[in-house]
Design a protein around this motif. Structure first.
Motif, PDB file in Angstrom:
ATOM      1  N   ALA A  30       5.031  -0.885   5.019  1.00  0.00           N
ATOM      2  CA  ALA A  30       4.591  -0.756   3.624  1.00  0.00           C
ATOM      3  C   ALA A  30       3.262  -1.468   3.347  1.00  0.00           C
ATOM      4  O   ALA A  30       2.784  -1.440   2.217  1.00  0.00           O
ATOM      5  CB  ALA A  30       5.673  -1.326   2.707  1.00  0.00           C
ATOM      6  N   THR A  31       2.711  -2.104   4.366  1.00  0.00           N
ATOM      7  CA  THR A  31       1.452  -2.848   4.156  1.00  0.00           C
ATOM      8  C   THR A  31       0.403  -2.419   5.186  1.00  0.00           C
ATOM      9  O   THR A  31      -0.359  -1.498   4.932  1.00  0.00           O
ATOM     10  CB  THR A  31       1.709  -4.373   4.232  1.00  0.00           C
ATOM     11  N   ILE A  32       0.425  -3.076   6.347  1.00  0.00           N
ATOM     12  CA  ILE A  32      -0.666  -2.857   7.307  1.00  0.00           C
ATOM     13  C   ILE A  32      -0.680  -1.420   7.845  1.00  0.00           C
ATOM     14  O   ILE A  32      -1.744  -0.796   7.941  1.00  0.00           O
ATOM     15  CB  ILE A  32      -0.613  -3.912   8.455  1.00  0.00           C
ATOM     16  N   ASN A  33       0.490  -0.880   8.178  1.00  0.00           N
ATOM     17  CA  ASN A  33       0.504   0.493   8.713  1.00  0.00           C
ATOM     18  C   ASN A  33       0.073   1.499   7.655  1.00  0.00           C
ATOM     19  O   ASN A  33      -0.643   2.460   7.945  1.00  0.00           O
ATOM     20  CB  ASN A  33       1.900   0.837   9.255  1.00  0.00           C
ATOM     21  N   VAL A  35       0.882  -1.159   0.000  1.00  0.00           N
ATOM     22  CA  VAL A  35       0.000   0.000   0.000  1.00  0.00           C
ATOM     23  C   VAL A  35       0.927   1.219   0.000  1.00  0.00           C
ATOM     24  O   VAL A  35       1.611   1.476   0.981  1.00  0.00           O
ATOM     25  CB  VAL A  35      -0.910  -0.010   1.249  1.00  0.00           C
ATOM     26  N   ASP A  36       0.988   1.900  -1.130  1.00  0.00           N
ATOM     27  CA  ASP A  36       1.916   3.024  -1.276  1.00  0.00           C
ATOM     28  C   ASP A  36       1.146   4.294  -0.902  1.00  0.00           C
ATOM     29  O   ASP A  36       0.347   4.821  -1.689  1.00  0.00           O
ATOM     30  CB  ASP A  36       2.419   3.072  -2.724  1.00  0.00           C
ATOM     31  N   ALA A  37       1.391   4.786   0.310  1.00  0.00           N
ATOM     32  CA  ALA A  37       0.518   5.805   0.910  1.00  0.00           C
ATOM     33  C   ALA A  37       0.902   7.248   0.582  1.00  0.00           C
ATOM     34  O   ALA A  37       0.389   8.182   1.214  1.00  0.00           O
ATOM     35  CB  ALA A  37       0.469   5.611   2.424  1.00  0.00           C
ATOM     36  N   HIS A  38       1.786   7.445  -0.405  1.00  0.00           N
ATOM     37  CA  HIS A  38       2.139   8.827  -0.786  1.00  0.00           C
ATOM     38  C   HIS A  38       2.697   8.804  -2.204  1.00  0.00           C
ATOM     39  O   HIS A  38       3.847   8.432  -2.422  1.00  0.00           O
ATOM     40  CB  HIS A  38       3.178   9.384   0.204  1.00  0.00           C
ATOM     41  N   THR A  39       1.862   9.188  -3.174  1.00  0.00           N
ATOM     42  CA  THR A  39       2.344   9.264  -4.554  1.00  0.00           C
ATOM     43  C   THR A  39       1.710  10.463  -5.270  1.00  0.00           C
ATOM     44  O   THR A  39       0.643  10.941  -4.891  1.00  0.00           O
ATOM     45  CB  THR A  39       2.035   7.991  -5.399  1.00  0.00           C
ATOM     46  N   HIS A  40       2.396  10.897  -6.324  1.00  0.00           N
ATOM     47  CA  HIS A  40       1.902  11.970  -7.202  1.00  0.00           C
ATOM     48  C   HIS A  40       1.917  11.369  -8.619  1.00  0.00           C
ATOM     49  O   HIS A  40       2.849  11.646  -9.386  1.00  0.00           O
ATOM     50  CB  HIS A  40       2.843  13.176  -7.165  1.00  0.00           C
ATOM     51  N   PRO A  41       0.934  10.557  -8.989  1.00  0.00           N
ATOM     52  CA  PRO A  41       1.068   9.733 -10.191  1.00  0.00           C
ATOM     53  C   PRO A  41       0.513  10.332 -11.481  1.00  0.00           C
ATOM     54  O   PRO A  41       0.605   9.679 -12.527  1.00  0.00           O
ATOM     55  CB  PRO A  41       0.273   8.479  -9.816  1.00  0.00           C
ATOM     56  N   VAL A  42      -0.058  11.541 -11.428  1.00  0.00           N
ATOM     57  CA  VAL A  42      -0.637  12.116 -12.653  1.00  0.00           C
ATOM     58  C   VAL A  42       0.061  13.433 -12.982  1.00  0.00           C
ATOM     59  O   VAL A  42      -0.099  14.431 -12.279  1.00  0.00           O
ATOM     60  CB  VAL A  42      -2.161  12.332 -12.500  1.00  0.00           C
ATOM     61  N   PHE A  43       0.858  13.410 -14.040  1.00  0.00           N
ATOM     62  CA  PHE A  43       1.593  14.603 -14.460  1.00  0.00           C
ATOM     63  C   PHE A  43       2.024  14.407 -15.911  1.00  0.00           C
ATOM     64  O   PHE A  43       2.051  13.275 -16.413  1.00  0.00           O
ATOM     65  CB  PHE A  43       2.830  14.828 -13.571  1.00  0.00           C
ATOM     66  N   ALA A  44       2.387  15.515 -16.568  1.00  0.00           N
ATOM     67  CA  ALA A  44       2.877  15.426 -17.943  1.00  0.00           C
ATOM     68  C   ALA A  44       4.384  15.659 -17.965  1.00  0.00           C
ATOM     69  O   ALA A  44       4.919  16.399 -17.132  1.00  0.00           O
ATOM     70  CB  ALA A  44       2.180  16.481 -18.808  1.00  0.00           C
ATOM     71  N   GLY A  45       5.053  15.041 -18.895  1.00  0.00           N
ATOM     72  CA  GLY A  45       6.487  15.260 -19.084  1.00  0.00           C
ATOM     73  C   GLY A  45       7.330  14.616 -18.001  1.00  0.00           C
ATOM     74  O   GLY A  45       6.833  13.851 -17.172  1.00  0.00           O
ATOM     75  N   THR A  46       8.620  14.955 -18.038  1.00  0.00           N
ATOM     76  CA  THR A  46       9.532  14.473 -16.997  1.00  0.00           C
ATOM     77  C   THR A  46      10.360  15.676 -16.551  1.00  0.00           C
ATOM     78  O   THR A  46      10.205  16.775 -17.095  1.00  0.00           O
ATOM     79  CB  THR A  46      10.507  13.391 -17.510  1.00  0.00           C
ATOM     80  N   ARG A  47      11.269  15.471 -15.607  1.00  0.00           N
ATOM     81  CA  ARG A  47      12.204  16.535 -15.232  1.00  0.00           C
ATOM     82  C   ARG A  47      13.636  16.014 -15.363  1.00  0.00           C
ATOM     83  O   ARG A  47      14.510  16.328 -14.555  1.00  0.00           O
ATOM     84  CB  ARG A  47      11.881  17.041 -13.822  1.00  0.00           C
ATOM     85  N   ALA A  48      13.847  15.223 -16.408  1.00  0.00           N
ATOM     86  CA  ALA A  48      15.180  14.660 -16.635  1.00  0.00           C
ATOM     87  C   ALA A  48      16.207  15.763 -16.870  1.00  0.00           C
ATOM     88  O   ALA A  48      17.375  15.617 -16.507  1.00  0.00           O
ATOM     89  CB  ALA A  48      15.143  13.688 -17.814  1.00  0.00           C
ATOM     90  N   GLY A  49      15.769  16.896 -17.457  1.00  0.00           N
ATOM     91  CA  GLY A  49      16.688  18.022 -17.683  1.00  0.00           C
ATOM     92  C   GLY A  49      17.141  18.628 -16.356  1.00  0.00           C
ATOM     93  O   GLY A  49      18.325  18.919 -16.157  1.00  0.00           O
ATOM     94  N   GLU A  50      16.186  18.821 -15.446  1.00  0.00           N
ATOM     95  CA  GLU A  50      16.544  19.352 -14.121  1.00  0.00           C
ATOM     96  C   GLU A  50      17.424  18.368 -13.358  1.00  0.00           C
ATOM     97  O   GLU A  50      18.293  18.777 -12.578  1.00  0.00           O
ATOM     98  CB  GLU A  50      15.284  19.614 -13.296  1.00  0.00           C
ATOM     99  N   PHE A  51      17.181  17.102 -13.576  1.00  0.00           N
ATOM    100  CA  PHE A  51      18.013  16.073 -12.933  1.00  0.00           C
ATOM    101  C   PHE A  51      19.464  16.282 -13.345  1.00  0.00           C
ATOM    102  O   PHE A  51      20.374  16.299 -12.512  1.00  0.00           O
ATOM    103  CB  PHE A  51      17.501  14.683 -13.335  1.00  0.00           C
TER     104      PHE A  51
END
Ligand code: NIG
Ligand code: FE
Length: 420
Positions: free
Chosen positions: A358-361, A77-93
């Motif tokens: 990562a599961t029950i908590n 159970v992944d309790a913190h994600t931002h999964p909807v966006f366009a593009g990447t930030r590979a340039g900033e990386f």
């Protein structure tokens, strides 16, 4: 009636236990059934036990899954994600690798605001296609539920667009999504220098509309002096609470304690990040019953060494949660196995503690603890068969996606292509 039996599991890691988040030594008790078997009926777990016991009760037309001596875990159970966006930030990386910091890039108009520009321009269909690709990545690591934040729109229409995409993603049931409204992720370009006006928009237009359309269960704020300082975060979250939202806070990612103290004051469900939090913040979270959500992959990806003090939190009795923080800026990974590895090597969490986190908590932090997060009769049959013979191999073999097969509500949603 549909029936499914899974057997030949070297370890059936059930996490059966008290119906609440696990703390202290409880986080090291995974309630493993060795050489175990599980029976699933109509998408729910019917029984856990031995293969011999299951053979006696399984019906003739049941589907049989031979786990081949692998391990079975509740879906992460992944309790913190931002999964909807366009593009990447590979340039900033690349800029960061050359020496620029995340905060400097953000101050110069990049960072979250650069993803916002692209996301505003993208159609719902394009965002959906990108997010479906990322969904496959979550599944490959054995994740079956994610908390999904908006926050790359920062206008009423663009935030609604993102939340509707999350609703569409959830509709086919391949991965469970728990939506969170994060309109207070950053101050958008057109409101620079007019923070009060943007906070007004959030409180008086965006939050009521999101509530009316029932597009999110929780509200989150990026609480940081240079983004939403405590007084503004408090006002937004108090308004959200009055509308019935659960509260989650990006707290103390860069600056100490104030975010954790605010989470405690408001009785938030979670305080997330906590890289800069000290003992006073931890004590406040404990007293208020707030769950810490630790995001070591964002520390790693930002090239920092300031990991949150997980050992201190566990020893204090806090019901720690681990999550990916999947997003294009600070944590471009959907891999819970990677997070488990970082938790063990960088924060000294034992493999067992990491799995409980990562599961029950995590399930309890999303008000889903009665339905998911452990393998117990009556719960939803969300589970993953991982390609290893011992749960400690999950954080040990790092840099691979370990899931061999993944089930949501008793339906197979992912099968590993590996042949050997
Ligand atoms: O959790 N800190 C704020 N939000 C994200 C980063 C988002 C981004 O950089 O796009 C985080 O690290
Ligand atoms: Fe985040």
């Amino acid at each position: 009636m549909s029936e499914l039996a899974v057997w030949n599991c070297a370890q059936l890691v059930t996490l059966a236990g008290p119906p609440r988040p696990r703390v202290g030594a409880e986080m090291r008790e995974l309630a493993i059934v060795h050489d175990g078997a599980m029976l699933v009926r109509d998408g729910r777990i019917q029984a856990i036990g031995s293969r011999a016991g299951m053979e006696r009760v399984v019906s003739a037309n049941a589907e049989i899954i031979d786990a081949g001596g692998r391990i079975v875990l509740p879906g992460f159970v992944d309790a913190h994600t931002h999964p909807v966006f366009a593009g990447t930030r590979a340039g900033e990386f690349e800029q960061r690798v050359a020496g620029a910091t995340y905060v400097e890039i953000a101050a110069g108009g990049g960072g979250i605001r650069s993803t916002v520009r692209l996301t505003r321009e993208a159609s719902e269909a394009d965002l959906l296609a990108a997010a479906r690709r990322y969904r496959a990545w979550f599944l490959r690591g054995g994740t079956t539920t994610i908390e999904a934040k908006s926050g790359y729109g920062l206008s009423l229409e663009a935030e609604l667009k993102i939340l509707r995409v999350i609703r569409q993603l959830a509709a086919d049931g391949r991965l469970r999504y728990v939506p969170t409204f994060l309109g207070a992720h950053e101050v958008p370009d057109e409101y620079r220098g007019r923070l009060d006006a943007y906070v007004d928009l959030l409180i008086h237009e965006m939050l009521p509309r999101v509530a009316a359309e029932k597009l999110a269960e929780s509200c989150d704020v990026f609480c940081e002096p240079t983004v939403f300082p405590v007084a503004k975060a408090r006002a937004i979250l108090a308004a959200a609470r009055a509308l019935g939202f659960g509260l989650r806070i990006h707290a103390d990612q860069f600056t100490p304690d104030e975010g954790a103290l605010l989470a405690a004051e408001l009785g938030a469900a979670t305080a997330d990040h906590l890289e800069a939090t000290g003992p006073a913040g931890f004590e406040a979270l404990k007293a208020a019953g707030v769950q810490p959500v630790l995001l070591p992959a964002s520390v790693y990806h930002l090239g920092s060494t300031r990991y949150p003090a997980a050992r201190q939190m566990i020893d204090l009795g806090l019901p720690v949660v681990l999550a990916t923080d999947f997003n294009p800026g600070s944590s471009p990974t959907a891999s819970m196995p990677m997070v488990l590895s970082l938790a063990s090597t960088q924060m000294r969490m034992t493999p067992a503690e990491s799995i409980a986190a990562a599961t029950i908590n995590a399930a309890y932090s999303l008000r889903r603890g009665q339905q998911i997060g452990s393998l117990e009769p009556g719960k939803l049959a969300d589970f993953a068969i991982h390609d290893c013979g011992d749960y400690r191999e999950l954080p040990y073999f790092f840099g691979r996606e370990s899931a061999w097969a993944v089930y949501v509500g008793g339906t197979c949603v992912y099968n590993s292509p590996q042949v050997y």
